[in-house]
Motif scaffolding. Structure first.
Motif, short mmCIF file in Angstrom:
data_model
loop_
_atom_site.label_atom_id
_atom_site.label_comp_id
_atom_site.label_asym_id
_atom_site.label_seq_id
_atom_site.Cartn_x
_atom_site.Cartn_y
_atom_site.Cartn_z
N ASP A 161 0.81 -1.21 0.00
CA ASP A 161 0.00 0.00 0.00
C ASP A 161 0.85 1.26 0.00
N SER A 162 2.12 1.15 0.39
CA SER A 162 3.02 2.31 0.34
C SER A 162 4.43 1.83 0.04
N THR A 163 5.24 2.74 -0.47
CA THR A 163 6.64 2.42 -0.75
C THR A 163 7.36 2.02 0.52
N GLY B 105 15.13 -10.03 2.74
CA GLY B 105 16.45 -10.11 2.11
C GLY B 105 16.52 -9.68 0.66
N LEU B 106 15.57 -8.90 0.20
CA LEU B 106 15.61 -8.37 -1.17
C LEU B 106 16.46 -7.10 -1.19
N LYS B 107 17.21 -6.92 -2.25
CA LYS B 107 17.96 -5.67 -2.41
C LYS B 107 17.01 -4.58 -2.86
N ARG B 108 17.09 -3.43 -2.22
CA ARG B 108 16.20 -2.32 -2.56
C ARG B 108 16.35 -1.87 -4.01
N ASN B 109 17.53 -2.01 -4.58
CA ASN B 109 17.72 -1.56 -5.96
C ASN B 109 17.08 -2.50 -6.98
N TRP B 110 16.46 -3.58 -6.52
CA TRP B 110 15.70 -4.45 -7.41
C TRP B 110 14.26 -3.98 -7.58
N LEU B 111 13.91 -2.90 -6.90
CA LEU B 111 12.56 -2.32 -7.02
C LEU B 111 12.32 -1.89 -8.47
N GLN B 112 11.20 -2.28 -9.02
CA GLN B 112 10.86 -1.94 -10.40
C GLN B 112 9.77 -0.87 -10.43
N LYS B 113 9.87 0.02 -11.40
CA LYS B 113 8.89 1.09 -11.61
C LYS B 113 8.68 1.92 -10.35
N ALA B 114 9.79 2.27 -9.71
CA ALA B 114 9.75 3.03 -8.46
C ALA B 114 8.96 4.31 -8.61
N SER B 115 8.24 4.65 -7.58
CA SER B 115 7.46 5.90 -7.49
C SER B 115 6.34 5.99 -8.52
N ALA C 45 -6.36 1.37 -9.22
CA ALA C 45 -6.89 2.26 -8.20
C ALA C 45 -5.85 3.31 -7.80
N ARG C 46 -4.59 2.94 -7.78
CA ARG C 46 -3.53 3.90 -7.44
C ARG C 46 -3.37 4.97 -8.52
N ARG C 47 -3.69 4.62 -9.75
CA ARG C 47 -3.57 5.59 -10.85
C ARG C 47 -4.72 6.59 -10.85
N SER C 48 -5.84 6.21 -10.28
CA SER C 48 -7.02 7.07 -10.28
C SER C 48 -6.92 8.11 -9.17
#
Length: 90
Positions: free
Chosen positions: A27-29, A40-50, A85-88
């Motif tokens: 629900d949030s970043t 244990g995921l690397k933060r730089n593996w985040l896709q389509k950030a923000s 819903a997040r886009r609206s």
């Protein structure tokens, strides 16, 4: 923390070489990154950030860790609905 993992691994789209993959969203970043740190995921593996489509692609082992840490299992359709819903605007 509200984090979700989908069932993309059940489809051909969810297969990458020998791996079965799912999306992990929240629900949030902040919630998404907290779960990534926890499993244990690397933060730089985040896709389509923000963006409304912000997510991690995760294999079955990390999916199981996320669920054990409190992530909710959802369908790919549910994930698409949440992203729309997040886009609206509210």
């Amino acid at each position: 923390m509200t984090v979700y993992v989908d069932d993309m691994y059940r489809t051909a789209m969810g297969r990458f070489r020998h791996m079965k993959m799912s999306h992990m969203i929240a629900d949030s970043t902040d919630e998404l990154l907290a779960m990534a740190d926890q499993i244990g995921l690397k933060r730089n593996w985040l896709q389509k950030a923000s963006t409304a489509d912000e997510h991690f692609d995760i294999g079955m082992g990390l999916r199981a860790k996320a669920v054990a840490a409190g992530a909710f299992k959802i369908t790919m359709r549910d994930l698409a609905t949440k992203s729309r819903a997040r886009r609206s605007p509210p």
